[in-house]
Enzyme design. Structure first.
Site, PDB file in Angstrom:
ATOM      1  N   HIS A   1      39.617  18.303 -47.306  1.00  0.00           N
ATOM      2  CA  HIS A   1      39.536  17.396 -48.865  1.00  0.00           C
ATOM      3  C   HIS A   1      38.634  16.628 -49.519  1.00  0.00           C
ATOM      4  CE1 HIS A   1      41.984  13.948 -51.271  1.00  0.00           C
ATOM      5  NE2 HIS A   1      41.438  15.006 -52.273  1.00  0.00           N
ATOM      6  N   SER A   2      37.822  16.253 -50.534  1.00  0.00           N
ATOM      7  CA  SER A   2      37.264  15.452 -50.298  1.00  0.00           C
ATOM      8  C   SER A   2      35.737  15.034 -49.127  1.00  0.00           C
ATOM      9  CB  SER A   2      37.096  14.015 -50.806  1.00  0.00           C
ATOM     10  OG  SER A   2      37.169  12.902 -51.284  1.00  0.00           O
ATOM     11  N   TYR A   3      35.897  13.451 -48.747  1.00  0.00           N
ATOM     12  CA  TYR A   3      34.554  14.232 -47.215  1.00  0.00           C
ATOM     13  C   TYR A   3      34.981  15.627 -46.201  1.00  0.00           C
ATOM     14  CZ  TYR A   3      33.503  12.677 -42.785  1.00  0.00           C
ATOM     15  OH  TYR A   3      33.114  13.057 -41.358  1.00  0.00           O
TER      16      TYR A   3
END
Length: 224
Positions: free
Chosen positions: A76-78
């Site tokens: 998720h994301s990073y």
């Protein structure tokens, strides 16, 4: 049984996948949510040497120590930075990559490089020691500072990830502000090597639509 390894975004730990983890386990799968080194730890235990390589090693060590094969890495994301690096460094252990509203880096990219100026303003808000980014005010109360060096360090890849059998991108269409991932989703939607989805939730899709995410993850094909 499929093994899913879940990598959170900045400032978050494996706890952010609780609902998703339960749903996948109900289907008989092995699910390993990860809290990356330096996140969730008191500042006195965090050191400035924690970087992207550290977080990639967190995942590759789990894969090799457990002799895990055909894993589905979910970032998720990073976390997209981390799963990309782990797939490159442990190619015999990974069958699929799933990016949840996440960074999709290439060789030489850092999280900073791929972020917008809005994210840069956040990254500059560091704790007193200068080595970690503060959680945003609206984050879950369990969120903690995130090692800054991991945001700044460029990703080093040795190959093109052509060995990965399945690559999936899940776009969050419900941002209250313009999403920094709109261009990524549009580009990958045109790429025949990717499967893309759009869910009507905010960036934290694990909270906003765990059922939709679980359905997508259960459909990932890890067979040869």
């Amino acid at each position: 049984m499929t093994t899913y390894i879940l990598i959170p975004g900045m400032c978050h730990g494996g706890w952010c996948f609780e609902d998703l983890t339960d749903r996948l386990r109900e289907h008989g799968h092995r699910v390993l949510p990860v809290t990356l080194t330096g996140v969730g730890e008191p500042s006195r235990l965090r050191h400035p040497g924690i970087d992207l390589d550290t977080h990639i090693r967190d995942v590759t060590a789990m894969l090799t120590a457990g002799n895990i094969r055909d894993a589905v890495l979910v970032g998720h994301s990073y976390g997209g930075m981390v799963i990309t690096g782990a797939a490159d460094r442990a190619p015999d252990h990974v069958a699929a990559l799933v990016y949840i509203d996440a960074m999709v880096p290439e060789h030489g990219d850092s999280c900073w490089d791929l972020a917008s100026e809005q994210e840069h303003r956040w990254y500059r808000d560091v704790v007193e020691t200068g080595d970690a980014v503060r959680p945003l005010p609206f984050f879950d109360p369990r969120a903690t500072p995130h090692p800054l060096a991991s945001v700044r360090q460029p990703l080093r890849l040795t190959g093109d990830l052509s060995h990965i059998r399945s690559r999936t991108y899940v776009y969050a269409a419900g941002w209250e502000t313009p999403s920094p991932f709109t261009g990524v989703h549009a580009r990958l939607s045109r790429d025949p090597g990717w499967t893309t989805y759009s869910l009507d939730g905010g960036h934290n899709l694990m909270r906003d639509d765990p059922a939709g995410l679980a359905e997508i993850l259960l459909a990932v094909d890890v067979t040869d």
